[in-house]
Design an enzyme around this catalytic site. Structure first.
Site, mmCIF file in Angstrom:
data_model
loop_
_atom_site.group_PDB
_atom_site.id
_atom_site.type_symbol
_atom_site.label_atom_id
_atom_site.label_comp_id
_atom_site.label_asym_id
_atom_site.label_seq_id
_atom_site.Cartn_x
_atom_site.Cartn_y
_atom_site.Cartn_z
ATOM 1 N N GLU A 20 -22.138 -13.011 6.606
ATOM 2 C CA GLU A 20 -23.283 -12.172 6.964
ATOM 3 C C GLU A 20 -23.678 -11.344 5.736
ATOM 4 O OE1 GLU A 20 -22.911 -9.995 10.659
ATOM 5 O OE2 GLU A 20 -25.023 -9.418 10.621
ATOM 6 N N ASP B 26 -28.281 -8.955 11.706
ATOM 7 C CA ASP B 26 -28.822 -8.605 13.030
ATOM 8 C C ASP B 26 -29.979 -7.614 12.846
ATOM 9 O OD1 ASP B 26 -26.969 -6.551 12.225
ATOM 10 O OD2 ASP B 26 -27.053 -5.734 14.239
ATOM 11 N N ASP C 105 -19.734 -21.101 3.788
ATOM 12 C CA ASP C 105 -21.179 -20.920 3.647
ATOM 13 C C ASP C 105 -21.896 -21.672 4.765
ATOM 14 O OD1 ASP C 105 -23.717 -20.372 2.797
ATOM 15 O OD2 ASP C 105 -23.732 -21.962 1.276
ATOM 16 N N HIS D 50 -25.439 -15.663 7.308
ATOM 17 C CA HIS D 50 -25.670 -15.260 8.704
ATOM 18 C C HIS D 50 -26.711 -14.140 8.677
ATOM 19 C CE1 HIS D 50 -24.349 -15.035 12.945
ATOM 20 N NE2 HIS D 50 -24.552 -13.732 12.853
#
Ligand code: G3I
Ligand code: 9MR
Length: 564
Positions: free
Chosen positions: A543, A180, A534, A490
């Site tokens: 992530e 993120d 994955d 991620h």
């Protein structure tokens, strides 16, 4: 341009696949080994499951058998639901390229060589460069993964939880936390602190120009330059009264867009004891280390650290939790003893002032390694490590106690490794489990540093074997490295860039029995040690994150220094 890249990559991947393995048999994925390889002097073990084999051969790239060994049973392992077998060829030390052969097939090829981890180690550091906010990743510094600048962060709103009601904060720079685009003080400080430990031990380990980043050529270690990018951002997160804001994020996680395509407003959110103390700790640590090269900066950093410590003295219990309208990462922590300890340790080392020593002596922290959520608990271990590395600055009695406790903890980890079917020390697999094993390896490296006893180094290397493929999933967990590669982390920049491979150098979270993302992700195994997918949607197992890479940077760097 992107299409050409795509083609080049397809050819690259195809050529990798067709050149391996050398034996005609297809790869037997039940042979799990370090896909990078082994140092000539290290323990060399591999794991085998679903086998009737009693013997194995080590073959070189001329297909000659150079070593034959016995397969032994290591018993069953509940977290993976497997009967686990092992082969050991530690006594074989000849450099070269090899494969393991058993009845059921051949392993991925691997090498025995010195200077084993340099490339992986450098990539694990350079991943932080790719996480830089507010700066373009120039083509000059990576011909493939260059991108425009994201998130200038020069006019961030104050969320009411910050205690401010008007104005804006300029808070550019720093690293994105993970997949993120948030910037979180607690996690950024811990990660930077762990890597500063390596700089303390080996200030010149990463030479200037070694990483090819914008600061390369300024005469300062590229690792220190990279860490300073985060430290400079941390300094912007301090309020006038000394307290430190908890995080800078939008109210929600964005979609899988590239950094420059981001369009959510950014807010300064919360202000609390953990953020203030971790800020104080890492800035005091950095002030000491950067004093020779950045004298003025160091003075400012130390002043800021002292101010944050004072704020925490008057505000010792301000916990952070997400306000109702904020859905980004919480990094919530309501126990501050470990954060106080880390800050007191670093401030004592930086200033030699008695009040910090008094704090350490009258607030003993338990010497342990609590698993998961390293930002919550591992901060105390960074404090212990800094004190131990600075024997000359601390009271001999304190040193002796800390050293004894460190070795007790390390011996218990070695004991666990020696009895573990996979020769690691972990049996509980939660979010970010890869960082749990890496933090255990970090502790073992320090034990080696304190004693020069090889057994600790060997333990750390066995844990690294796990990271590069000797695990129940068979994946090599550092992006860009190994034969069974992670391809879909991620990670928003990797997901949005149209390039087939992910950006290299990232440790993914790893197996997580809690599978908090099970509604979005179809797990092929629910055994905790195999609960890893994955696939891009798997935020709970795939992530990447600053505090998962930091112990990898430390451990790979440490091994590189002492093995070569
Ligand atoms: O420890 C408990 C365990 O006892 C219990 O059985 C289990 C049941 O679900 O939960 C465990 O706690 C979990 C904890 O991780 C430790 O594994 C929490 O449920 C889980 O929510 C928590 O996840 C954290 C996650 O953020 C969600 O908040 C991760 O530790 C943390 O590493 C992760 O950090 C995120 C940031 O928020 C945002 N940026 C990315 C970063 C990495 O994913
Ligand atoms: O994408 C988010 C990831 O970066 C965070 O670490 C993670 C932590 O909770 O959350 C992810 O966002 C997910 C959200 O929490 C739940 N719905 C799906 C989101 C990802 O697609």
């Amino acid at each position: 341009m992107r299409n050409t890249l795509h083609l080049v990559l397809m050819l690259y991947l195809f050529s990798c696949q067709s050149s391996t393995p050398k034996r005609e048999e297809s790869v037997n994925e039940n042979i799990r080994l370090n896909q990078i390889g082994y140092h000539p002097k290290s323990n060399k073990q591999f794991i085998l499951t679903d086998t009737a084999a009693t013997q194995f051969q080590l073959i070189n790239n001329q297909q000659e058998t150079v070593y034959t060994g016995r397969i032994m049973s290591n018993g069953t392992w509940a977290p993976s639901g497997e009967a686990v077998y092992m082969g050991d060829f530690s006594s074989f030390e000849v450099p070269g390229s090899y494969q393991i052969i058993v009845n059921e097939g051949a392993s991925y090829p691997f090498e025995i060589k010195a200077n084993l981890y340099q490339e992986a180690w450098h990539a694990s550091i350079k991943s932080y460069y790719f996480q830089r906010a507010s700066l373009p990743i120039e083509k000059e510094f990576d011909s493939l993964f260059h991108r425009a600048a994201g998130h200038p962060d020069i006019q961030c709103f104050y969320h009411p939880s910050s205690g401010k009601t008007s104005g804006f904060l300029a808070s550019p720079g720093g690293w994105y936390d993970a997949g993120d685009y948030g910037k979180y003080v607690v996690n950024g400080a811990l990660s930077t602190g762990q890597m500063l430990l390596l700089c303390t031990l080996y200030p010149q380990a990463v030479a200037d120009q070694a990483l090819h980043i914008p600061e390369s050529g300024n005469g300062i270690s590229d690792l220190l330059d990279e860490l300073k990018y985060e430290l400079d951002w941390l300094l912007t997160m301090q309020d006038e009264d000394g307290g430190v804001f908890h995080k800078l994020t939008a109210k929600n996680f964005s979609g899988f867009v590239s950094p420059e395509a981001y369009d959510l407003d950014r807010y300064v959110i919360g202000k609390g004891t953990a953020a203030s103390l971790d800020f104080a700790a890492v800035l005091a640590q950095a002030a000491r280390l950067l004093a020779p090269t950045h004298e003025f900066w160091s003075q400012k950093a130390l002043e800021a650290a002292e101010k944050a410590w004072k704020w925490a003295q008057f505000n010792p219990q301000v916990a952070f939790s997400n306000p109702d309208d904020v859905k980004t990462g919480e990094y919530g922590d309501a126990q501050f003893a470990d954060d106080f300890y880390w800050a007191a340790a670093e401030l004592y080392l930086a200033t030699q002032e008695a009040m910090y020593l008094n704090y350490l002596q009258s607030n003993k922290e338990t010497y342990q390694h609590q698993l998961t959520n390293s930002w919550k608990f591992f901060t105390r271990n960074v404090g212990f490590a800094s004190l131990l590395i600075h024997q000359e600055l601390i009271d001999p009695k304190l040193y002796k106690t800390l050293k004894n406790e460190h070795l007790l903890l390390s011996d218990s980890l070695l004991e666990a490794i020696n009895h573990h079917p996979y020769r690691i020390a972990l049996n509980t697999f939660e979010w970010g489990s890869n960082s749990d094993v890496l933090n255990q390896a970090l502790l073992l490296c320090l034990a080696h540093q304190l004693t020069a006893d090889e057994k600790y180094l060997m333990g750390a290397e066995q844990i690294i074997d796990y990271i590069f493929g000797k695990n129940a999933t068979g994946y090599s967990f550092l992006t860009g490295f190994g034969s069974k590669k992670v391809r879909f982390p991620h990670h928003r920049p990797s997901g949005a860039d149209q390039i087939l491979m992910p950006i290299p150098g990232f440790i993914v979270g790893g197996p997580n029995g809690d599978r908090q993302d099970h509604q979005e992700v179809a797990y092929t195994s629910i055994f905790p040690a195999k609960a890893y997918q994955d696939v891009q949607p798997s935020y709970a197992s795939n992530e990447v994150c600053l505090n998962w890479n930091a112990p990898a940077v430390f451990v790979l760097g440490y091994i590189h220094q002492v093995r070569n």
